[in-house]
Motif scaffolding. Structure first.
Motif, PDB file in Angstrom:
ATOM      1  N   ALA A   1      12.238 -39.085 -28.203  1.00  0.00           N
ATOM      2  CA  ALA A   1      13.408 -38.744 -27.507  1.00  0.00           C
ATOM      3  C   ALA A   1      13.266 -38.050 -26.132  1.00  0.00           C
ATOM      4  N   GLN A   2      12.185 -37.050 -26.059  1.00  0.00           N
ATOM      5  CA  GLN A   2      12.003 -36.323 -24.959  1.00  0.00           C
ATOM      6  C   GLN A   2      11.509 -37.190 -23.804  1.00  0.00           C
ATOM      7  N   PHE A   3      10.396 -38.146 -24.484  1.00  0.00           N
ATOM      8  CA  PHE A   3      10.096 -39.251 -23.306  1.00  0.00           C
ATOM      9  C   PHE A   3      11.212 -40.126 -22.932  1.00  0.00           C
ATOM     10  N   ASP A   4      12.041 -40.386 -23.653  1.00  0.00           N
ATOM     11  CA  ASP A   4      13.017 -41.416 -23.211  1.00  0.00           C
ATOM     12  C   ASP A   4      13.905 -40.587 -22.378  1.00  0.00           C
ATOM     13  N   ARG A   5      14.088 -39.281 -22.439  1.00  0.00           N
ATOM     14  CA  ARG A   5      15.403 -38.841 -21.707  1.00  0.00           C
ATOM     15  C   ARG A   5      14.527 -38.519 -20.207  1.00  0.00           C
ATOM     16  N   CYS A   6      13.265 -38.136 -20.164  1.00  0.00           N
ATOM     17  CA  CYS A   6      12.479 -38.248 -18.880  1.00  0.00           C
ATOM     18  C   CYS A   6      12.506 -39.407 -18.162  1.00  0.00           C
TER      19      CYS A   6
ATOM     20  N   VAL B   1       4.282 -33.373 -17.319  1.00  0.00           N
ATOM     21  CA  VAL B   1       4.345 -32.305 -18.439  1.00  0.00           C
ATOM     22  C   VAL B   1       5.209 -32.548 -19.488  1.00  0.00           C
ATOM     23  N   PHE B   2       4.781 -32.593 -20.687  1.00  0.00           N
ATOM     24  CA  PHE B   2       5.968 -32.981 -22.020  1.00  0.00           C
ATOM     25  C   PHE B   2       5.549 -32.028 -23.062  1.00  0.00           C
ATOM     26  N   GLY B   3       6.454 -31.592 -23.904  1.00  0.00           N
ATOM     27  CA  GLY B   3       5.933 -30.618 -24.948  1.00  0.00           C
ATOM     28  C   GLY B   3       7.303 -29.957 -25.492  1.00  0.00           C
ATOM     29  N   ASP B   4       7.078 -29.323 -26.740  1.00  0.00           N
ATOM     30  CA  ASP B   4       8.191 -28.709 -27.391  1.00  0.00           C
ATOM     31  C   ASP B   4       8.368 -27.255 -26.985  1.00  0.00           C
ATOM     32  N   ARG B   5       7.205 -26.500 -26.486  1.00  0.00           N
ATOM     33  CA  ARG B   5       7.290 -25.152 -26.165  1.00  0.00           C
ATOM     34  C   ARG B   5       6.577 -24.787 -24.969  1.00  0.00           C
TER      35      ARG B   5
END
Length: 189
Positions: free
Chosen positions: A9-14, A66-70
């Motif tokens: 979901a984070q990848f898709d939003r980006c 850069v992607f990540g949860d924190r």
């Protein structure tokens, strides 16, 4: 708990916000690419580097996605501090092959000088997050306008690696396409 669905979901939003790595970017000519995946008790992170020559600015730039949860600063994707300008190792030739060809040859023999060092790579990541997988090539979506990362085998598998910390979850079936020669239109704006 980390889930592949949340990561995708984070990848898709980006991707929807044009913040996902685009190897067909019209503003720079591709030179090299690298992906680093991190997983540990501190969460998950992925950094995709796209090194390219920006003809209008006459500079070599390593763009960190850069992607990540924190993340320690900023939002997923890239921001102004994620553009690492590199000194051009060569001058524009008066005759002979174009500068981009010479840059690609130079970087291929000394890529450690032009890709991010560990400090630069981890600038927005939690301290001590272990590296679990590094890729110098992978299969990337050829049209991010039509294919979301969650619809692409590579990024579904990478989300599994990020969620579990198990690099064995990455089992590509398609040949890689991240070499600059697969993106002849990039940098033509």
């Amino acid at each position: 708990m980390l889930t592949t669905a949340a990561i995708l979901a984070q990848f898709d939003r980006c991707a929807d916000d044009a913040l996902f790595p685009d190897l067909d970017n019209g503003y720079y000519q591709p030179v090299d690419a690298r992906m680093s995946l991190f997983h540990g008790p501190g969460g998950w992170a992925m950094v995709v580097e796209l090194l390219g020559y920006v003809p209008r600015a006459r500079r070599l730039t390593d763009v960190l996605h850069v992607f990540g949860d924190r993340l320690t600063t900023g939002e997923p994707g890239f921001g102004n501090d994620d553009f690492l300008d590199r000194d051009l190792p060569l001058a524009e030739p008066a005759a002979g092959p174009p500068l981009i060809d010479a840059l690609r040859a130079r970087v291929s023999t000394a890529r450690h000088r032009y890709l991010a060092d560990d400090r630069e790579l981890r600038a927005r990541l939690p301290a001590g997050l272990p590296l679990v997988l590094r890729l110098d090539e992978w299969t990337h979506p050829t049209d991010l306008g039509d294919t979301l990362p969650s619809d692409h085998e590579t990024f579904r598998q990478l989300a599994e690696v990020l969620a579990t910390g198990d690099p064995g979850r990455y089992r590509p079936t398609a040949p890689p396409n991240t070499h600059w020669s697969f993106w002849p239109r990039a940098g033509t704006l």
